[in-house]
Design a protein around this motif. Structure first.
Motif, PDB file in Angstrom:
ATOM      1  N   GLU A  41       0.895  -1.352   0.143  1.00  0.00           N
ATOM      2  CA  GLU A  41      -0.076  -0.024   0.008  1.00  0.00           C
ATOM      3  C   GLU A  41       0.731   1.194  -0.057  1.00  0.00           C
ATOM      4  N   ASN A  90      -4.067  -4.573   2.250  1.00  0.00           N
ATOM      5  CA  ASN A  90      -4.388  -5.306   0.668  1.00  0.00           C
ATOM      6  C   ASN A  90      -4.834  -6.657   1.197  1.00  0.00           C
ATOM      7  N   ASP A 138     -10.386  -4.086  -3.188  1.00  0.00           N
ATOM      8  CA  ASP A 138      -8.826  -4.535  -3.215  1.00  0.00           C
ATOM      9  C   ASP A 138      -8.325  -5.079  -4.569  1.00  0.00           C
ATOM     10  N   SER A 139      -7.131  -4.848  -5.074  1.00  0.00           N
ATOM     11  CA  SER A 139      -6.897  -5.277  -6.138  1.00  0.00           C
ATOM     12  C   SER A 139      -6.001  -6.676  -6.017  1.00  0.00           C
ATOM     13  N   SER A 142      -2.123  -7.786  -6.798  1.00  0.00           N
ATOM     14  CA  SER A 142      -0.972  -7.404  -5.682  1.00  0.00           C
ATOM     15  C   SER A 142      -0.821  -9.127  -5.215  1.00  0.00           C
TER      16      SER A 142
END
Length: 204
Positions: A41, A90, A138-139, A142
């Motif tokens: 992050e 994340n 959230d992606s 990652s």
């Protein structure tokens, strides 16, 4: 018996946390803090604020990064933990790193046996049966090695943190709209907490 305190933003729920500690006669003063979710992050000020809030209450902080510490040390520290605190960040990266070191069974054992657990945002979401619902906020990019989104399965609800809170206003509403008919979503804003005692839970 499970003793769990879940929040979106721990520093914003200190009064609820103090009540949680008092009501459950938790006397331990050493907290094992796992800020690993913040590794990917850009902004992690909330982690520092959460840690400082605990220090102000007289707690001693032990910092553990499960991604970068060796497996034996990580396992030993979690086994010895008096209170566990997994911070926000994340969710997918956090779960990837926990699974990389096969820590989910140990965490489940610790929590089920009564070790107090604090989960902030990502640290709350991973207790659900699956974290797949959080892919809008959230992606998953990652965590390229995470192929299984199964969480710890400690809660039968799915924490939805930062409910209608900037900068998540749009993504949290989209998550709610997409999943609330399929999952037992439990939305909380940055100043509410979910307390789980045994098999019962409530929002405060």
């Amino acid at each position: 018996m499970k003793k769990i305190f879940l929040s979106s933003y721990f520093a914003g729920t200190i009064k609820q946390f103090q009540t949680f500690i008092q009501e459950n006669s938790i006397t331990a003063k050493r907290v094992l803090c796992i800020p690993t979710a913040g590794n990917v992050e850009d902004y992690t000020g909330y982690i520092d604020e959460g840690f400082q809030s605990l220090i102000d209450l007289g707690y001693q902080i032990d910092n553990l990064d499960v991604a970068n510490d060796d497996t034996d040390s990580v396992v030993f520290k979690i086994q010895q933990a008096e209170i566990l605190f997994i911070t926000g960040g994340n969710t997918f990266y956090l779960l990837q790193e926990l699974k990389r070191k096969n820590l989910l069974p140990l965490l489940v054992e610790k929590i089920q046996s009564g070790t107090p657990y604090i989960g902030e945002s990502a640290g709350a979401i991973i207790l659900a049966p699956s974290i797949e619902y959080n892919k809008i906020m959230d992606s998953p990019k990652s965590a390229p090695e995470l192929l299984d989104y199964s969480g710890l399965g400690i809660t039968n609800f799915y924490t939805l943190p930062h409910y209608i809170e900037a900068p998540f206003t749009k993504t949290v509403q989209e998550t709610y709209n997409n999943y609330h008919k399929r999952l037992n979503l439990l939305p909380i804003n940055n100043h509410k907490a979910i307390i789980v005692i045994g098999d019962n839970y409530r929002v405060v």
